[in-house]
Design a protein around this motif. Structure first.
Motif, PDB file in Angstrom:
ATOM      1  N   HIS A 273       0.597 -12.966  -1.705  1.00 44.92           N
ATOM      2  CA  HIS A 273      -0.731 -12.360  -1.780  1.00 44.92           C
ATOM      3  C   HIS A 273      -1.333 -12.370  -0.382  1.00 44.92           C
ATOM      4  CE1 HIS A 273      -4.136 -10.886  -4.108  1.00 44.92           C
ATOM      5  NE2 HIS A 273      -4.909 -11.550  -3.263  1.00 44.92           N
ATOM      6  N   PRO A 274      -1.311 -11.254   0.300  1.00 49.84           N
ATOM      7  CA  PRO A 274      -1.788 -11.217   1.689  1.00 49.84           C
ATOM      8  C   PRO A 274      -3.253 -11.635   1.797  1.00 49.84           C
ATOM      9  CG  PRO A 274      -0.630  -9.192   1.093  1.00 49.84           C
ATOM     10  CD  PRO A 274      -0.842  -9.953  -0.170  1.00 49.84           C
ATOM     11  N   PRO A 275      -3.592 -12.445   2.766  1.00 45.72           N
ATOM     12  CA  PRO A 275      -5.008 -12.826   2.948  1.00 45.72           C
ATOM     13  C   PRO A 275      -5.923 -11.635   3.163  1.00 45.72           C
ATOM     14  CG  PRO A 275      -3.556 -14.270   4.209  1.00 45.72           C
ATOM     15  CD  PRO A 275      -2.692 -13.165   3.680  1.00 45.72           C
ATOM     16  N   VAL A 276      -5.425 -10.583   3.849  1.00 40.89           N
ATOM     17  CA  VAL A 276      -6.271  -9.423   4.098  1.00 40.89           C
ATOM     18  C   VAL A 276      -6.634  -8.732   2.792  1.00 40.89           C
ATOM     19  CG1 VAL A 276      -4.326  -7.833   4.422  1.00 40.89           C
ATOM     20  CG2 VAL A 276      -6.523  -7.337   5.513  1.00 40.89           C
ATOM     21  N   LEU A 277      -5.756  -8.804   1.796  1.00 37.66           N
ATOM     22  CA  LEU A 277      -6.056  -8.212   0.492  1.00 37.66           C
ATOM     23  C   LEU A 277      -7.160  -8.988  -0.201  1.00 37.66           C
ATOM     24  CD1 LEU A 277      -5.304  -6.074  -1.631  1.00 37.66           C
ATOM     25  CD2 LEU A 277      -3.596  -7.670  -2.506  1.00 37.66           C
ATOM     26  N   ALA A 278      -7.090 -10.308  -0.126  1.00 42.18           N
ATOM     27  CA  ALA A 278      -8.131 -11.132  -0.746  1.00 42.18           C
ATOM     28  C   ALA A 278      -9.464 -10.982  -0.017  1.00 42.18           C
ATOM     29  CB  ALA A 278      -7.695 -12.591  -0.756  1.00 42.18           C
ATOM     30  N   ASP A 279      -9.425 -10.838   1.305  1.00 43.58           N
ATOM     31  CA  ASP A 279     -10.656 -10.793   2.095  1.00 43.58           C
ATOM     32  C   ASP A 279     -11.319  -9.419   2.080  1.00 43.58           C
ATOM     33  OD1 ASP A 279     -10.200 -13.419   2.693  1.00 43.58           O
ATOM     34  OD2 ASP A 279      -9.274 -13.014   4.649  1.00 43.58           O
ATOM     35  N   ARG A 280     -10.509  -8.374   2.216  1.00 47.57           N
ATOM     36  CA  ARG A 280     -11.075  -7.034   2.438  1.00 47.57           C
ATOM     37  C   ARG A 280     -10.810  -6.059   1.294  1.00 47.57           C
ATOM     38  NH1 ARG A 280      -8.887  -5.665   8.345  1.00 47.57           N
ATOM     39  NH2 ARG A 280     -10.022  -3.721   7.927  1.00 47.57           N
ATOM     40  N   GLY A 281     -10.095  -6.464   0.273  1.00 48.54           N
ATOM     41  CA  GLY A 281      -9.852  -5.576  -0.847  1.00 48.54           C
ATOM     42  C   GLY A 281      -8.723  -4.608  -0.580  1.00 48.54           C
ATOM     43  N   LEU A 282      -8.446  -3.775  -1.572  1.00 51.72           N
ATOM     44  CA  LEU A 282      -7.308  -2.856  -1.499  1.00 51.72           C
ATOM     45  C   LEU A 282      -7.453  -1.851  -0.367  1.00 51.72           C
ATOM     46  CD1 LEU A 282      -4.685  -1.777  -2.721  1.00 51.72           C
ATOM     47  CD2 LEU A 282      -6.065  -0.400  -4.285  1.00 51.72           C
ATOM     48  N   ILE A 283      -8.633  -1.256  -0.237  1.00 51.11           N
ATOM     49  CA  ILE A 283      -8.817  -0.244   0.802  1.00 51.11           C
ATOM     50  C   ILE A 283      -8.647  -0.848   2.182  1.00 51.11           C
ATOM     51  CG2 ILE A 283     -10.465   1.347   1.830  1.00 51.11           C
ATOM     52  CD1 ILE A 283     -11.639   1.813  -0.919  1.00 51.11           C
ATOM     53  N   GLY A 284      -9.289  -1.969   2.426  1.00 44.00           N
ATOM     54  CA  GLY A 284      -9.167  -2.601   3.739  1.00 44.00           C
ATOM     55  C   GLY A 284      -7.752  -3.041   4.033  1.00 44.00           C
ATOM     56  N   ALA A 285      -7.050  -3.572   3.034  1.00 40.67           N
ATOM     57  CA  ALA A 285      -5.677  -4.014   3.250  1.00 40.67           C
ATOM     58  C   ALA A 285      -4.767  -2.842   3.573  1.00 40.67           C
ATOM     59  CB  ALA A 285      -5.167  -4.754   2.007  1.00 40.67           C
ATOM     60  N   VAL A 286      -4.938  -1.708   2.884  1.00 39.95           N
ATOM     61  CA  VAL A 286      -4.112  -0.526   3.161  1.00 39.95           C
ATOM     62  C   VAL A 286      -4.439   0.037   4.532  1.00 39.95           C
ATOM     63  CG1 VAL A 286      -3.632   1.843   2.434  1.00 39.95           C
ATOM     64  CG2 VAL A 286      -3.756   0.020   0.730  1.00 39.95           C
ATOM     65  N   GLN A 287      -5.713   0.031   4.906  1.00 37.98           N
ATOM     66  CA  GLN A 287      -6.081   0.503   6.245  1.00 37.98           C
ATOM     67  C   GLN A 287      -5.465  -0.379   7.330  1.00 37.98           C
ATOM     68  OE1 GLN A 287     -10.337   0.498   5.773  1.00 37.98           O
ATOM     69  NE2 GLN A 287     -10.419   2.691   5.297  1.00 37.98           N
ATOM     70  N   ALA A 288      -5.484  -1.699   7.110  1.00 26.33           N
ATOM     71  CA  ALA A 288      -4.861  -2.603   8.076  1.00 26.33           C
ATOM     72  C   ALA A 288      -3.357  -2.382   8.131  1.00 26.33           C
ATOM     73  CB  ALA A 288      -5.168  -4.050   7.691  1.00 26.33           C
ATOM     74  N   LEU A 289      -2.742  -2.142   6.992  1.00 23.18           N
ATOM     75  CA  LEU A 289      -1.309  -1.866   6.967  1.00 23.18           C
ATOM     76  C   LEU A 289      -0.984  -0.591   7.724  1.00 23.18           C
ATOM     77  CD1 LEU A 289       1.575  -2.353   5.743  1.00 23.18           C
ATOM     78  CD2 LEU A 289       0.807  -1.014   3.768  1.00 23.18           C
ATOM     79  N   ALA A 290      -1.813   0.451   7.549  1.00 20.15           N
ATOM     80  CA  ALA A 290      -1.554   1.728   8.217  1.00 20.15           C
ATOM     81  C   ALA A 290      -1.601   1.596   9.730  1.00 20.15           C
ATOM     82  CB  ALA A 290      -2.575   2.767   7.741  1.00 20.15           C
ATOM     83  N   LEU A 291      -2.459   0.713  10.243  1.00 22.10           N
ATOM     84  CA  LEU A 291      -2.568   0.539  11.693  1.00 22.10           C
ATOM     85  C   LEU A 291      -1.321  -0.091  12.303  1.00 22.10           C
ATOM     86  CD1 LEU A 291      -6.272  -0.699  11.945  1.00 22.10           C
ATOM     87  CD2 LEU A 291      -5.373   1.581  12.479  1.00 22.10           C
ATOM     88  N   ASP A 292      -0.543  -0.818  11.512  1.00 20.84           N
ATOM     89  CA  ASP A 292       0.632  -1.511  12.032  1.00 20.84           C
ATOM     90  C   ASP A 292       1.906  -0.675  11.962  1.00 20.84           C
ATOM     91  OD1 ASP A 292      -0.852  -3.752  12.601  1.00 20.84           O
ATOM     92  OD2 ASP A 292      -0.458  -4.713  10.659  1.00 20.84           O
ATOM     93  N   LEU A 293       1.835   0.517  11.410  1.00 22.89           N
ATOM     94  CA  LEU A 293       3.042   1.332  11.249  1.00 22.89           C
ATOM     95  C   LEU A 293       3.314   2.152  12.502  1.00 22.89           C
ATOM     96  CD1 LEU A 293       2.609   2.544   7.552  1.00 22.89           C
ATOM     97  CD2 LEU A 293       4.058   0.716   8.416  1.00 22.89           C
ATOM     98  N   PRO A 294       4.569   2.494  12.748  1.00 24.82           N
ATOM     99  CA  PRO A 294       4.907   3.230  13.978  1.00 24.82           C
ATOM    100  C   PRO A 294       4.560   4.711  13.929  1.00 24.82           C
ATOM    101  CG  PRO A 294       6.883   2.792  12.693  1.00 24.82           C
ATOM    102  CD  PRO A 294       5.765   2.064  12.011  1.00 24.82           C
ATOM    103  N   ILE A 295       4.135   5.243  12.778  1.00 20.01           N
ATOM    104  CA  ILE A 295       3.727   6.637  12.681  1.00 20.01           C
ATOM    105  C   ILE A 295       2.270   6.680  12.241  1.00 20.01           C
ATOM    106  CG2 ILE A 295       6.053   7.436  12.124  1.00 20.01           C
ATOM    107  CD1 ILE A 295       5.185   7.666   9.212  1.00 20.01           C
TER     108      ILE A 295
END
Length: 412
Positions: A273-295
């Motif tokens: 359970h990623p901490p970012v999901l618990a802290d920022r919710g689904l939208i915030g966690a997906v946005q953070a995930l998108a920033l780490d991708l190479p595309i």
């Protein structure tokens, strides 16, 4: 009885569409009549094998139209596949409620349904015909002026009648079709039990696989480092009096191993359970995930609140798996994620502009997503033609938690 009004011109269009289906209705009527007439010879029973499956498909088309007009799904009973000869298949159909529902729908479509569709289309057509006739008579002086005025007056009276009541006939037809084709509650319950049994089995398998993954990650990562840490501390204790410099080096290595072990444990925890999901919710966690991708990944999201934690976690990891597949296999230059909440459902859509050709039947990634969502009665739909784009649409039933009582899902 009717809670949602449809525009009258839409009802007229549906009625006209039903009138265009008179030819296939007549075709089926001929075959049904032949089947009834030849039933005494036994041939009529075999004819049922010919017209029943096409009739089910035709009923499905009409049910789709009814569902589109009503704004909800209108299911159609399915006929059992004919696998053991025409005679036995027909006899089996005769023993099923679904066959007689289709037959009853056909009788309605040929009689009352056709009349209701004609009335839906006749009101606007009648108004146009009356006005055209009135103008034609007035222009040609073929009749007294009062006749043209009378026809125009009748047309003007029919306009508000059509505008306010034009959808009633079509709604009566579509509601009747929905009532006739309504699934058998017992069969629906059996299907639901079967779906829940399969979903539970898949959830148990997925949970077991997840536990094995966590055990493997701990064994190969943190456990190995902690064993090395214990050995280094033991060696340092032995060398502390005889060789303090070597003991100091071993203690430094032990300190480094401690940091690495903590990093491995944090990685395992993030996988649960990623901490970012618990802290920022689904939208915030997906946005953070998108920033780490190479595309570049565009995230378009809006939710009325936060989903329950299990649903939120399943949705997040489904998006993670989809984006991982995009990076690994699609050859895409960009991707997008859409998160929405239509009608008490959580909808996730992940797409990319890659080469396409994805198939849920090959590999385990997409099948794992379907299993993960199936535990919550979720669905997954894949569209991936050759050449792209690939679009994966996932939906999960969801009761939203109040945003006032849960952490914010906005990005910082």
């Amino acid at each position: 009885m009717f809670s949602t009004r449809r525009p009258p011109w839409l009802a007229a269009g549906y009625g006209l569409g039903h009138l265009f289906m008179v030819l296939p209705l007549a075709f089926f009527l001929v075959f049904v009549s032949l089947s009834a007439g030849l039933a005494v010879l036994g041939i009529g029973v075999l004819l049922v094998r010919l017209w029943a499956p096409p009739l089910a498909s035709f009923a499905g088309l009409n049910a789709s139209m009814a569902g589109s007009f009503l704004g909800r799904e209108v299911p159609v009973p399915a006929l059992a596949p004919a696998r053991d000869g025409a005679w036995r298949s027909v006899i089996r159909w005769f023993g099923k409620r679904g066959f007689w529902q289709l037959f009853l729908w056909f009788l309605f479509a040929c009689s009352g349904g056709l009349v209701l569709s004609a009335l839906s289309a006749a009101l606007p057509a009648g108004v146009i015909a009356l006005l055209a006739t009135a103008f034609g008579l007035a222009a040609g002086d073929a009749a007294p002026t009062w006749v043209s005025l009378l026809l125009t007056g009748i047309a003007l009276i029919l306009v508000p009648v059509w505008w306010f009541f034009g959808d009633v006939f079509m709604r009566i037809r579509t509601e009747t079709e929905a009532a006739i084709l309504r699934p058998d509650p017992n069969e629906e319950l059996q299907r639901r039990v079967a779906d829940l049994t399969a979903s539970r089995a898949e959830s148990v398998d997925a949970s077991a696989a997840e536990l094995r993954r966590i055990e493997r990650d701990l064994h190969d990562g943190a456990q190995a480092r902690l064993v090395s840490l214990g050995m280094s501390l033991g060696m340092a204790a032995d060398l502390l009096d005889r060789d303090p410099a070597a003991a100091r080096r071993l203690l430094q290595e032990a300190r480094d191993s401690t940091g690495a072990a903590l990093g491995d444990i944090r990685a395992v925890v993030r996988g649960i359970h990623p901490p970012v999901l618990a802290d920022r919710g689904l939208i915030g966690a997906v946005q953070a995930l998108a920033l780490d991708l190479p595309i570049p990944v565009t995230v378009d999201a809006a939710l009325p609140g936060r989903p329950p934690a299990p649903v939120e976690s399943a949705a997040y990891f489904a998006v993670v798996e989809c984006l991982a597949n995009v990076v690994k296999h699609s050859g895409a230059r960009s991707a997008w994620v859409v998160i929405a909440a239509p009608e008490r459902r959580l909808r996730l859509q992940v797409g990319d502009d890659g080469r396409g050709g994805a198939d849920a039947r090959t590999g385990t990634g997409l099948a794992g997503i379907a299993r993960r969502l199936g535990a919550f009665d979720g669905t997954m739909d894949l569209s991936s033609p050759a050449g792209g784009p690939t679009v994966i649409t996932m939906e999960v039933p969801c009761e939203w938690l109040s945003p006032k009582t849960t952490p914010s899902s906005a990005t910082g």
